[in-house]
Enzyme design. Structure first.
Site, short mmCIF file in Angstrom:
data_model
loop_
_atom_site.label_atom_id
_atom_site.label_comp_id
_atom_site.label_asym_id
_atom_site.label_seq_id
_atom_site.Cartn_x
_atom_site.Cartn_y
_atom_site.Cartn_z
N ASP A 1 0.86 -1.19 0.00
CA ASP A 1 0.00 0.00 0.00
C ASP A 1 0.90 1.23 0.00
OD1 ASP A 1 -3.24 0.34 1.22
OD2 ASP A 1 -1.98 2.11 0.90
N PHE B 1 -6.96 -4.51 -4.15
CA PHE B 1 -7.88 -3.45 -3.71
C PHE B 1 -7.38 -2.07 -4.12
CE2 PHE B 1 -8.59 -6.69 -0.35
CZ PHE B 1 -9.97 -6.77 -0.36
N SER C 1 -16.92 -3.10 -9.03
CA SER C 1 -17.95 -2.29 -8.39
C SER C 1 -19.25 -2.38 -9.17
CB SER C 1 -17.46 -0.84 -8.38
OG SER C 1 -18.54 0.03 -8.11
N THR D 1 -20.77 0.02 -9.95
CA THR D 1 -20.80 1.18 -10.86
C THR D 1 -20.61 0.73 -12.32
OG1 THR D 1 -18.46 1.54 -10.43
CG2 THR D 1 -19.98 2.95 -9.27
N TYR E 1 -14.43 7.14 -12.58
CA TYR E 1 -14.16 6.03 -11.65
C TYR E 1 -14.83 4.75 -12.14
CZ TYR E 1 -14.80 2.93 -7.68
OH TYR E 1 -14.85 1.81 -6.89
N LYS F 1 -13.34 0.89 -13.60
CA LYS F 1 -13.70 -0.48 -13.21
C LYS F 1 -14.15 -1.28 -14.43
CE LYS F 1 -12.80 -0.04 -8.83
NZ LYS F 1 -11.60 -0.66 -8.25
N ARG G 1 -29.11 2.83 -2.62
CA ARG G 1 -27.95 1.96 -2.77
C ARG G 1 -28.18 0.67 -1.98
NH1 ARG G 1 -27.24 5.48 -5.75
NH2 ARG G 1 -25.41 6.79 -6.15
N ARG H 1 -25.21 15.18 -6.54
CA ARG H 1 -23.76 15.16 -6.76
C ARG H 1 -23.51 14.65 -8.18
NH1 ARG H 1 -20.26 11.39 -2.73
NH2 ARG H 1 -21.40 9.76 -3.83
P1 NAD Z 1 -9.58 2.70 0.51
O1 NAD Z 1 -9.21 3.99 -0.11
O2 NAD Z 1 -9.90 2.66 1.95
O3 NAD Z 1 -8.44 1.63 0.24
C1 NAD Z 1 -7.66 1.63 -0.93
C2 NAD Z 1 -6.21 1.50 -0.50
O4 NAD Z 1 -5.40 1.48 -1.67
C3 NAD Z 1 -5.74 2.66 0.37
O5 NAD Z 1 -5.11 2.15 1.52
C4 NAD Z 1 -4.76 3.41 -0.52
O6 NAD Z 1 -3.71 3.99 0.24
C5 NAD Z 1 -4.26 2.31 -1.44
N1 NAD Z 1 -3.80 2.76 -2.74
C6 NAD Z 1 -4.44 3.56 -3.65
N2 NAD Z 1 -3.66 3.73 -4.74
C7 NAD Z 1 -2.53 3.02 -4.52
C8 NAD Z 1 -1.35 2.81 -5.28
N3 NAD Z 1 -1.14 3.36 -6.48
N4 NAD Z 1 -0.37 2.01 -4.74
C9 NAD Z 1 -0.53 1.42 -3.54
N5 NAD Z 1 -1.62 1.61 -2.77
C10 NAD Z 1 -2.61 2.40 -3.27
O7 NAD Z 1 -10.79 2.11 -0.37
P2 NAD Z 1 -11.74 0.86 -0.10
O8 NAD Z 1 -13.08 1.37 0.21
O9 NAD Z 1 -11.09 -0.09 0.85
O10 NAD Z 1 -11.78 0.26 -1.56
C11 NAD Z 1 -10.96 -0.83 -1.94
C12 NAD Z 1 -11.28 -1.20 -3.37
O11 NAD Z 1 -12.66 -1.53 -3.50
C13 NAD Z 1 -11.02 -0.10 -4.40
O12 NAD Z 1 -10.54 -0.70 -5.58
C14 NAD Z 1 -12.40 0.47 -4.64
O13 NAD Z 1 -12.51 1.05 -5.90
C15 NAD Z 1 -13.25 -0.77 -4.54
N6 NAD Z 1 -14.64 -0.50 -4.19
C16 NAD Z 1 -14.92 0.22 -3.07
C17 NAD Z 1 -16.24 0.46 -2.73
C18 NAD Z 1 -16.59 1.30 -1.53
O14 NAD Z 1 -17.70 1.78 -1.44
N7 NAD Z 1 -15.72 1.46 -0.55
C19 NAD Z 1 -17.26 -0.03 -3.53
C20 NAD Z 1 -16.94 -0.76 -4.68
C21 NAD Z 1 -15.61 -0.99 -5.00
N1 UFG Z 2 -24.27 10.83 -0.16
C1 UFG Z 2 -24.82 11.93 0.44
N2 UFG Z 2 -24.02 12.73 1.19
C2 UFG Z 2 -22.69 12.46 1.39
C3 UFG Z 2 -22.14 11.31 0.78
C4 UFG Z 2 -22.96 10.52 0.00
O1 UFG Z 2 -26.02 12.21 0.27
O2 UFG Z 2 -22.02 13.23 2.08
C5 UFG Z 2 -25.14 9.95 -0.97
C6 UFG Z 2 -24.68 9.82 -2.40
O3 UFG Z 2 -25.17 10.86 -3.18
C7 UFG Z 2 -25.22 8.44 -2.75
C8 UFG Z 2 -25.17 7.67 -1.43
O4 UFG Z 2 -25.10 8.67 -0.42
O5 UFG Z 2 -26.55 8.55 -3.15
C9 UFG Z 2 -23.95 6.79 -1.33
O6 UFG Z 2 -22.81 7.56 -1.63
P1 UFG Z 2 -21.33 7.03 -1.38
O7 UFG Z 2 -20.39 8.12 -1.78
O8 UFG Z 2 -21.19 6.48 -0.01
O9 UFG Z 2 -21.24 5.79 -2.36
P2 UFG Z 2 -21.37 5.70 -3.94
O10 UFG Z 2 -22.55 4.83 -4.22
O11 UFG Z 2 -21.34 7.02 -4.59
O12 UFG Z 2 -20.01 4.99 -4.31
C10 UFG Z 2 -19.47 3.95 -3.49
C11 UFG Z 2 -17.95 3.92 -3.61
C12 UFG Z 2 -17.54 3.49 -4.98
C13 UFG Z 2 -18.26 2.25 -5.34
C14 UFG Z 2 -19.75 2.38 -5.18
C15 UFG Z 2 -20.46 1.09 -5.40
O13 UFG Z 2 -17.40 5.19 -3.28
O14 UFG Z 2 -16.17 3.26 -4.99
O15 UFG Z 2 -20.04 2.76 -3.85
O16 UFG Z 2 -21.83 1.34 -5.32
F1 UFG Z 2 -17.99 1.88 -6.59
#
Ligand code: NAD
Ligand code: UFG
Length: 341
Positions: A32, A82, A126, A128, A151, A155, A233, A297
């Site tokens: 990381d 990740f 995701s 998405t 984003y 994916k 969601r 947003r």
């Molecule tokens: P996060 O940001 O908490 O974790 C991602 C980690 O990757 C971080 O620790 C960051 O420091 C590290 N990182 C980023 N770029 C890097 C690089 N170039 N080299 C090394 N490390 C790097 O995010 P998360 O919520 O744990 O998400 C993990 C994965 O799941 C991501 O690929 C994200 O797109 C995917 N995902 C997340 C969600 C969500 O809602 N959290 C939903 C769908 C998919």
């Molecule tokens: N939202 C708010 N206020 C905030 C933040 C979010 O109203 O301050 C709303 C957003 O508009 C959305 C919902 O809450 O309707 C969820 O938003 P998030 O930002 O928590 O999540 P997203 O669905 O936009 O995206 C997240 C991750 C992506 C991932 C996706 C999968 O950030 O990496 O979920 O559904 F791909």
């Protein structure tokens, strides 16, 4: 003991998956660059599992840095990838930042897997990738529509890069897990969601508002075509999501995969509006949230939730925890981290 490399392992989903991996008997090495996580997460993992995993600070988007860790890569049984940037809204503002980081890091990982004969890859995809689906819930067969954000596009492209690479390589196998919205924290409250800076995601924004760190939660849009006008969601407890990785990894390691490039939806199968999340949070925690409704947003879709039957059938996996449990765990984590009684 099988050795698994976890990129992004100090991040939110990564750290919860590392805990499940260790508890399932895997040896873990984390890579990381700490761009969105804190090194102290390793202490949290140790408190829960008794083991502090090996850690390397590496920017995976930079191939000269990955060259330095060839010894680690050589002996790995699998990689869970990740590491990526993940904020939908930010990606609309800074598309190149997202394409550069998310695609270069994946290409680097795949090149190294080929170079060092690492066979098994689990990729964080995701929901998405579905864009705004016409029919809900979405199955893995639902059309991949044009992504609403750079984003989401990273994916979609990443899944294509993986499947194209696998076609040219007899040994490489991958499972892409299309996560819906992971929330909550480990039951110990030793690890949780701790984005650096102002949170983009809904739940950390809610818990930080409840903790008094943010003044007010902004709810993005109340004119969507949903029962209360706010977006829908499919929220899934992060520990349930972490367990899906173990199931997917075991499937690959034991050669139970049906094709060399598989895809699964990982969601709870139920949609909730933003206002329902806010109300549930207030009910389970007893904390009143200060919020205001603002404009939509950019890059957000209206509604999505999963059909996760395929994961249930093939990975023998399903969610165990409710939205209320997930929100309470997120609050317990925030309170413990901030020292709130
Ligand atoms: P996060 O940001 O908490 O974790 C991602 C980690 O990757 C971080 O620790 C960051 O420091 C590290 N990182 C980023 N770029 C890097 C690089 N170039 N080299 C090394 N490390 C790097 O995010 P998360 O919520 O744990 O998400 C993990 C994965 O799941 C991501 O690929 C994200 O797109 C995917 N995902 C997340 C969600 C969500 O809602 N959290 C939903 C769908 C998919
Ligand atoms: N939202 C708010 N206020 C905030 C933040 C979010 O109203 O301050 C709303 C957003 O508009 C959305 C919902 O809450 O309707 C969820 O938003 P998030 O930002 O928590 O999540 P997203 O669905 O936009 O995206 C997240 C991750 C992506 C991932 C996706 C999968 O950030 O990496 O979920 O559904 F791909």
């Amino acid at each position: 003991m099988k050795k698994i490399i976890v990129t992004g392992g100090t991040g939110y989903i990564g750290s919860h998956t590392v805990v499940e991996l260790i508890e399932s008997g895997f040896e873990v090495v984390i890579l990381d660059n700490l761009s969105n996580s804190n090194i102290d997460v390793l202490d949290g993992i140790k408190k829960i599992t008794g083991i502090k995993p090996e850690f390397y600070k590496v920017d995976l988007a930079d191939s000269s840095e990955t060259d330095k860790i060839s010894d680690v890569l050589k002996n790995a049984d699998g990689i869970i990838h990740f590491a990526a940037y993940k904020a939908v809204g930010e990606s609309v503002k800074y598309p190149l930042k997202y394409y550069k980081n998310n695609l270069n890091s994946l290409i680097n990982i795949l090149e190294n897997m080929q170079k060092y004969s690492v066979k098994n890859l689990i990729f964080s995809s995701s929901c998405t990738v579905y864009g705004q689906p016409k029919e809900l819930p979405v199955t893995e067969q639902s059309p991949i529509l044009k992504a609403d954000s750079p984003y989401g596009n990273t994916k979609q492209i990443s899944e294509e890069i993986i499947s194209d690479t696998i076609k040219t390589s007899e040994k490489l196998k991958a499972i892409s897990l299309r996560y819906f919205n992971p929330i909550g924290a480990h039951e110990s409250a030793e690890i949780g969601e701790l984005p650096l800076g102002v949170p983009d995601n809904l739940i950390p924004y809610i818990t930080q508002t409840a903790a008094g760190i943010r003044e007010q939660l902004s709810i993005f849009g109340s004119d969507y075509n949903t029962p209360d006008g706010t977006a829908i969601r499919d929220y899934i407890h992060v520990s349930d999501l972490a367990k899906a990785h173990i199931a997917a990894l075991k499937r690959l390691i034991s050669n139970k995969n049906k094709t060399n490039s598989e895809v699964f939806n990982i969601g709870a199968g139920k949609g909730n509006t933003v206002l329902e999340v806010v109300k549930t949070f207030e009910e389970v925690t007893g904390v009143k949230l200060n919020y205001q409704i603002v404009d939509r947003r950019q890059g957000d879709i209206e509604k999505i939730w999963a059909n996760a039957d395929l994961a249930q059938k093939e990975l023998i996996w399903e969610t165990e925890k409710s939205l209320a449990e997930a929100l309470l765990s997120a609050w317990n984590w925030e309170k413990k981290y901030r020292g709130i009684k």
